[in-house]
Scaffold this motif. Structure first.
Motif, mmCIF file in Angstrom:
data_model
loop_
_atom_site.group_PDB
_atom_site.id
_atom_site.type_symbol
_atom_site.label_atom_id
_atom_site.label_comp_id
_atom_site.label_asym_id
_atom_site.label_seq_id
_atom_site.Cartn_x
_atom_site.Cartn_y
_atom_site.Cartn_z
ATOM 1 N N HIS A 29 0.832 -1.208 0.000
ATOM 2 C CA HIS A 29 0.000 0.000 0.000
ATOM 3 C C HIS A 29 0.868 1.260 0.000
ATOM 4 C CE1 HIS A 29 -2.461 3.211 1.889
ATOM 5 N NE2 HIS A 29 -3.387 2.734 1.067
ATOM 6 N N TRP A 33 1.049 1.217 -4.060
ATOM 7 C CA TRP A 33 -0.275 1.748 -4.352
ATOM 8 C C TRP A 33 -0.338 3.275 -4.198
ATOM 9 C CZ3 TRP A 33 -4.505 1.303 -6.861
ATOM 10 C CH2 TRP A 33 -5.632 2.031 -6.500
ATOM 11 N N LYS A 37 -0.863 6.093 -7.112
ATOM 12 C CA LYS A 37 -2.037 6.971 -7.056
ATOM 13 C C LYS A 37 -1.624 8.441 -7.185
ATOM 14 C CE LYS A 37 -5.991 7.998 -4.058
ATOM 15 N NZ LYS A 37 -6.607 7.732 -2.719
#
Length: 511
Positions: A29, A33, A37
């Motif tokens: 994450h 991720w 993002k």
């Protein structure tokens, strides 16, 4: 019985497995991720950049390009961007002047737009703050003005520093005395020779150390020199921290370098504390920086405020980086520029000879008459700013110009690039031409060597006074040219400095 044993075995297997999966999920994450993002957010706005690499970001590329650039000198030119900030130079050529890159998992938005730079540096609503200093640099800077990100503590330190630095013009006799001492040393070393060579970077660093020792510590300036020598060693040890990803807890490990950092920090701390104890007992010390920082002042509400002893110590530690180091490099580049461009050296000498007649020592009134020297210092600061870039960090989502910037984004504001913008400075932006400063400033952020807004360098006027006095007295006594032994190698190591010094040939001007 067998059932409960089986349950325990299952639990012993799945609990560690579940924990491992949780940690892995967290890592994916935060390291994959979230950066992806953020990249998509900026790409939708047309801002590209190199791909993020888990954990290290683009820091290895930054390190490798810097090592490659520093491995060889360059031609004698003021077009130094590719050597001083090679990652910025290379990446902006690929992705545009505004681009996104990564320092570990931290997104950095390189900003070239002068309007955005102005808005970022003048921001006072708390949406943009100074980037927090790498914790490894604490031994060098403590919690002085350079290291403090913002808040009431920074505001108090800033108010106290503003009060202390009001004495800039009163320190001119000390600056003249230090410069006279340096010139007397040069005459001794000249030994009657018509020409002699000096590594002037070393000389002016000794000069600025002496000036700062006198202005900071008054009659204790000899001991002050020892403090700055130890701070110089500390700076060499901690400079890598500004370019390295911080590993939590690493600065507390008893490594060889950490042990030396701790030893030097303790020595500096004890020396300053001893000077603080002595300072109050000597009336002649009442106007030095240490005494002024120890004084009590009334704020705008009429309440008295002062810094704690440990806070005064931290500010004294920052005098080195903010004073001696930047001024020494600034004067080194100014002398090099004048050696490369003798026509401006001649103009400056004519002015100095007219203003400082009969071997007169410079005064505050004289400095106001040295217009050509001021043009030269402005142009030197444009081409060779002491700090080549500023960083800020957004504390919340904010719109800057046409860019929606996410909270937690670092803004990378490169003075050294903006100072060479042909749209601002013309096609000769990489040339030394002090006369360009005869024209009104085209934009507030066209040249900002000491920063802008509430965090502009508090020692700016002292640095300029030092440079004007030093340059005037040198130019009046000597003509000089670039030595054949000089190797042009500007480098960024916290400040912009000459990697191999500045070798110049001097010739005494008859009285």
């Amino acid at each position: 019985m067998k059932s409960s044993t089986l349950q325990r075995q299952v639990m012993h297997f799945f609990i560690p497995l579940g924990f491992a999966v949780f940690i892995l999920a967290k890592l994916i994450h935060s390291h994959i991720w979230v950066p992806r993002k953020i990249q998509l957010h900026f790409r939708k706005q047309g801002i590209e950049g190199p791909e993020h690499r888990p954990i290290v970001g683009n820091s290895l590329d930054i390190r490798d390009l810097s090592a490659r650039a520093l491995s060889k000198p360059m031609l004698l030119s003021h077009d130094i961007l590719s050597r001083v900030v090679p990652f910025y130079h290379t990446t902006s050529a690929l992705y545009g002047k505004n681009f996104l890159f990564w320092f570990g998992n931290k997104p950095r938005l390189a900003v070239y737009d002068k309007d955005i730079i102005k808005d970022a540096l003048l921001n006072t609503n708390g949406a943009i703050e100074r980037t927090k200093v790498n914790p490894s640099a604490k031994v060098l800077l403590g919690d002085g003005l350079i290291a403090l990100a913002g808040g009431e503590k920074w505001a108090l330190h800033r108010r106290m520093a503003n009060q202390a630095f009001k004495s800039n013009w009163g320190w001119i006799p000390e600056i003249v005395a230090s410069t006279d001492q340096m010139l007397e040393k040069w005459e001794t070393e000249r030994g009657g020779k018509e020409e002699f060579e000096l590594e002037v970077s070393k000389e002016v660093h000794l000069l600025t150390a002496d000036i700062l020792s006198r202005t900071a510590f008054g009659s204790s300036f000899e001991e002050g020199k020892q403090i700055f020598e130890n701070q110089e060693k500390l700076m060499a040890l901690t400079s890598l921290a500004f370019r390295s990803i911080y590993i939590p807890g690493f600065r507390f490990l008893p490594t060889r370098k950490n042990l030396e950092r701790w030893r030097l920090e303790k020595k500096v701390h004890e020396s300053i504390r001893r000077l603080m104890e002595m300072n109050g007992k000597r009336e002649e010390n009442s106007r030095n920086l240490l005494s002024l920082m120890m004084s009590t002042y009334k704020n705008q509400d009429g309440k008295e405020e002062r810094l704690r002893p440990d806070e005064v110590i931290d500010e004294c530690k920052t005098f080195y980086v903010a004073g001696k180091e930047t001024s020494g490099n600034f004067m080194s580049w100014a002398l090099l520029c004048l050696a490369m461009h003798p026509e401006w050296q001649i103009k400056a000498r004519e002015e100095v000879t007219r203003v400082l007649k009969n071997n007169k020592a410079p005064t505050a009134e004289d400095l106001n008459e040295l217009k050509t020297i001021m043009l030269i210092t402005n142009e030197t600061l444009r081409l060779y700013p002491p700090i080549v870039m500023l960083t800020r960090e957004t504390t919340r989502d904010i719109r800057l110009g046409k860019i929606d910037v996410l909270a937690g984004t670092e803004l990378f504001l490169s003075q050294i690039a903006v100072h060479r913008d042909p749209e601002i400075w013309g096609s000769d932006a990489n040339d030394f031409n002090p006369s360009r400063f005869n024209e009104p400033k085209k934009h507030l952020a066209s040249s900002f060597p000491f920063g802008l807004g509430p965090r502009f360098c508090v020692g700016q006027s002292l640095a300029l006074v030092e440079a004007k006095v030093g340059l005037a007295m040198i130019i009046k006594n000597y003509s000089f040219e670039v030595s054949p032994t000089y190797v042009h190698a500007p480098m960024h190591l916290m400040t912009l400095r000459p990697q191999y010094g500045v070798q110049l040939r001097f010739r005494k001007i008859p009285s």
